[in-house]
Design a protein around this motif. Sequence first.
Motif, PDB file in Angstrom:
ATOM      1  N   MET A   1       5.486   1.792  12.713  1.00  0.00           N
ATOM      2  CA  MET A   1       5.796   0.642  12.745  1.00  0.00           C
ATOM      3  C   MET A   1       5.824  -0.148  13.542  1.00  0.00           C
ATOM      4  SD  MET A   1       5.828  -0.467   9.342  1.00  0.00           S
ATOM      5  CE  MET A   1       6.283  -1.352   8.772  1.00  0.00           C
ATOM      6  N   TYR A  68      13.173  12.154   6.174  1.00  0.00           N
ATOM      7  CA  TYR A  68      12.442  11.435   7.099  1.00  0.00           C
ATOM      8  C   TYR A  68      11.912  10.580   6.778  1.00  0.00           C
ATOM      9  CZ  TYR A  68       7.976  11.439   8.835  1.00  0.00           C
ATOM     10  OH  TYR A  68       6.732  11.284  10.033  1.00  0.00           O
ATOM     11  N   ASN A  69      12.908   9.520   7.125  1.00  0.00           N
ATOM     12  CA  ASN A  69      12.789   8.056   5.784  1.00  0.00           C
ATOM     13  C   ASN A  69      12.844   6.945   6.847  1.00  0.00           C
ATOM     14  OD1 ASN A  69      15.172   9.948   4.430  1.00  0.00           O
ATOM     15  ND2 ASN A  69      14.178   8.370   3.474  1.00  0.00           N
ATOM     16  N   ASN A  70      12.143   6.114   6.708  1.00  0.00           N
ATOM     17  CA  ASN A  70      12.460   4.555   7.110  1.00  0.00           C
ATOM     18  C   ASN A  70      13.331   3.681   6.523  1.00  0.00           C
ATOM     19  OD1 ASN A  70      10.657   4.827   9.392  1.00  0.00           O
ATOM     20  ND2 ASN A  70       8.613   4.185   7.544  1.00  0.00           N
ATOM     21  N   GLU A  73      18.003  -0.575   8.994  1.00  0.00           N
ATOM     22  CA  GLU A  73      19.647  -0.721   8.880  1.00  0.00           C
ATOM     23  C   GLU A  73      20.312   0.218   9.740  1.00  0.00           C
ATOM     24  OE1 GLU A  73      17.406  -0.988   6.469  1.00  0.00           O
ATOM     25  OE2 GLU A  73      18.156  -3.870   6.006  1.00  0.00           O
ATOM     26  N   TRP A 131       1.111   8.209   6.829  1.00  0.00           N
ATOM     27  CA  TRP A 131       1.601   9.071   6.301  1.00  0.00           C
ATOM     28  C   TRP A 131       2.472   8.512   4.478  1.00  0.00           C
ATOM     29  CZ3 TRP A 131       7.302   8.519   4.223  1.00  0.00           C
ATOM     30  CH2 TRP A 131       7.853   6.999   4.764  1.00  0.00           C
ATOM     31  N   TRP A 137      11.142   9.104  -8.294  1.00  0.00           N
ATOM     32  CA  TRP A 137      12.346   8.673  -8.695  1.00  0.00           C
ATOM     33  C   TRP A 137      12.742   8.309 -10.202  1.00  0.00           C
ATOM     34  CZ3 TRP A 137      13.191   6.630  -4.279  1.00  0.00           C
ATOM     35  CH2 TRP A 137      12.220   6.662  -3.480  1.00  0.00           C
ATOM     36  N   TYR A 181      17.237  -7.326   5.846  1.00  0.00           N
ATOM     37  CA  TYR A 181      15.835  -6.503   5.251  1.00  0.00           C
ATOM     38  C   TYR A 181      15.364  -8.456   4.120  1.00  0.00           C
ATOM     39  CZ  TYR A 181      11.543  -3.983   4.931  1.00  0.00           C
ATOM     40  OH  TYR A 181      10.918  -3.344   4.483  1.00  0.00           O
ATOM     41  N   GLN A 209      20.339   6.910   2.292  1.00  0.00           N
ATOM     42  CA  GLN A 209      19.081   7.139   3.477  1.00  0.00           C
ATOM     43  C   GLN A 209      18.072   6.742   2.331  1.00  0.00           C
ATOM     44  OE1 GLN A 209      20.728   9.626   3.196  1.00  0.00           O
ATOM     45  NE2 GLN A 209      19.527  11.506   3.112  1.00  0.00           N
ATOM     46  N   ASN A 210      18.161   6.742   0.734  1.00  0.00           N
ATOM     47  CA  ASN A 210      16.551   6.168   0.633  1.00  0.00           C
ATOM     48  C   ASN A 210      17.022   5.247  -0.436  1.00  0.00           C
ATOM     49  OD1 ASN A 210      16.392   9.750   0.263  1.00  0.00           O
ATOM     50  ND2 ASN A 210      14.409   8.285   0.550  1.00  0.00           N
ATOM     51  N   ARG A 215      16.647   0.274  -5.611  1.00  0.00           N
ATOM     52  CA  ARG A 215      15.579  -0.328  -4.528  1.00  0.00           C
ATOM     53  C   ARG A 215      14.567  -0.257  -5.130  1.00  0.00           C
ATOM     54  NH1 ARG A 215      13.112   4.335  -1.525  1.00  0.00           N
ATOM     55  NH2 ARG A 215      11.511   2.934  -0.343  1.00  0.00           N
ATOM     56  N   PHE A 224       6.671  -0.616   2.836  1.00  0.00           N
ATOM     57  CA  PHE A 224       7.666  -1.358   3.690  1.00  0.00           C
ATOM     58  C   PHE A 224       7.782  -2.271   2.677  1.00  0.00           C
ATOM     59  CE2 PHE A 224       3.456  -2.857   4.895  1.00  0.00           C
ATOM     60  CZ  PHE A 224       3.778  -4.212   5.414  1.00  0.00           C
ATOM     61  N   LYS A 228      14.744  -1.808   0.427  1.00  0.00           N
ATOM     62  CA  LYS A 228      15.952  -1.127  -0.004  1.00  0.00           C
ATOM     63  C   LYS A 228      17.106  -1.296  -0.520  1.00  0.00           C
ATOM     64  CE  LYS A 228      14.917   3.241   2.107  1.00  0.00           C
ATOM     65  NZ  LYS A 228      14.620   4.803   3.237  1.00  0.00           N
TER      66      LYS A 228
HETATM   67  N1  MTE Z   1      14.309  -1.698   3.057  1.00  0.00           N
HETATM   68  C1  MTE Z   1      14.990  -1.889   3.461  1.00  0.00           C
HETATM   69  N2  MTE Z   1      16.009  -2.936   4.025  1.00  0.00           N
HETATM   70  N3  MTE Z   1      14.704  -1.316   5.297  1.00  0.00           N
HETATM   71  C2  MTE Z   1      13.919  -0.620   5.842  1.00  0.00           C
HETATM   72  O1  MTE Z   1      13.797  -0.068   6.878  1.00  0.00           O
HETATM   73  N4  MTE Z   1      11.295   0.329   5.268  1.00  0.00           N
HETATM   74  C3  MTE Z   1      10.181   0.469   4.100  1.00  0.00           C
HETATM   75  C4  MTE Z   1      10.923   0.733   3.005  1.00  0.00           C
HETATM   76  N5  MTE Z   1      11.962  -0.291   2.654  1.00  0.00           N
HETATM   77  C5  MTE Z   1      12.837  -0.141   5.018  1.00  0.00           C
HETATM   78  C6  MTE Z   1      13.079  -0.380   3.217  1.00  0.00           C
HETATM   79  C7  MTE Z   1       9.815   1.500   4.564  1.00  0.00           C
HETATM   80  S1  MTE Z   1       8.907   0.483   6.440  1.00  0.00           S
HETATM   81  C8  MTE Z   1       9.738   2.591   4.121  1.00  0.00           C
HETATM   82  S2  MTE Z   1       7.648   3.427   4.279  1.00  0.00           S
HETATM   83  C9  MTE Z   1      10.273   2.842   2.843  1.00  0.00           C
HETATM   84  O2  MTE Z   1      11.570   1.595   2.923  1.00  0.00           O
HETATM   85  C10 MTE Z   1      10.429   3.823   3.356  1.00  0.00           C
HETATM   86  O3  MTE Z   1      10.742   4.472   1.829  1.00  0.00           O
HETATM   87  P1  MTE Z   1      11.972   6.453   1.956  1.00  0.00           P
HETATM   88  O4  MTE Z   1      12.941   6.632   3.368  1.00  0.00           O
HETATM   89  O5  MTE Z   1      13.186   6.645   0.431  1.00  0.00           O
HETATM   90  O6  MTE Z   1      10.489   7.192   1.827  1.00  0.00           O
END
Ligand code: MTE
Length: 306
Positions: A1, A68-70, A73, A131, A137, A181, A209-210, A215, A224, A228
């Motif tokens: 990103m 391994y997360n995005n 926040e 990736w 889920w 977000y 973290q997920n 979500r 994205f 979450k």
């Molecule tokens: N939701 C929020 N609130 N903040 C975030 O930064 N990242 C997004 C998405 N939801 C994000 C988010 C991105 S870029 C991705 S790839 C996925 O969450 C990653 O989900 P995971 O960490 O459960 O694999």
Amino acid sequence: MLIRHRPDLTDNDVTDRGLYLRRREFITGVAGLGLAGLGGMASAAPLAFSKGFSTTEKPTPKDDVTSYNNFYEFGVDKGDPAENAGRLKTRPWTVRVDGACEAPKTFDIDALIKANKLEERIYRLRCVEGWSMVIPWVGFPLKDLIAAVKPTSKAKFVAFETLMRPSEMTGQKWDVLQWPYREGLRIDEAVHPLTLIAVGLYGETLPNQNGAPLRLVVPWKYGFKSIKSIIRISLVERQPPTAWNLSAPREYGFYSNVNPAVDHPRWSQATERRIGEFRRRDTLAFNGYGEWVADLYRGMDLKKFY
Ligand code: MTE
């Protein structure tokens, strides 16, 4: 990103996989968080397993899915969410569902989990960064939640919002994105039976973290879109603003359907690295879900509506 500052499924399609995933085990996880009052769910009834929509590909190891997360926040590095999201208090938690509907309502998360039929869906997740993972889920279709508030004909889009709480979500102290977000879907995408609200993974309560405690999961779109830790879901008439589109509109569109034919301005989207694999693999149109969702975009120029 982009980092600006570094600093139609029927019941017949649903079958049981009792030994693998038991509702009791899932609820044990919830109870482990100190929650009571879920007695009605604590039966040994297995979760429904959606044979129709789930992939038979090997799920990505849980350790990878949860480390391994995005989740910006909690920081912009892949390991930051696992390290920092523990401080997020996910109880009490409510989700407001409102806007163009006859019965707007604020749902308590535990009541929501209790009221909905939970099922397992094993979906591919393809991040816009190139990736991917396969994640089992636990959740329920978003369409059930939307139906509960009785949408009106003015409900053309759905807007989602993440919690804003910088004291716990310390990444919100940095202007990496415009907080909170936000994400959005067209109403037909939102009520598509593939679109899930996830409250767990690997048969357990969703780790912070997920995206705990709930979500979105939209498997044919870049990750994205799968917002979450949701606190608000609004039915709206116009296309809502979304976090990454606000940040870099040329790079991240509203639709963001996985599309190997439309490159990100700074990298190719033709291939992806499945976490745990060495060689890159081809990326599939709509992340492989085209047979169910391609019709939603009939007649649309997907290069324009990226
Ligand atoms: N939701 C929020 N609130 N903040 C975030 O930064 N990242 C997004 C998405 N939801 C994000 C988010 C991105 S870029 C991705 S790839 C996925 O969450 C990653 O989900 P995971 O960490 O459960 O694999």
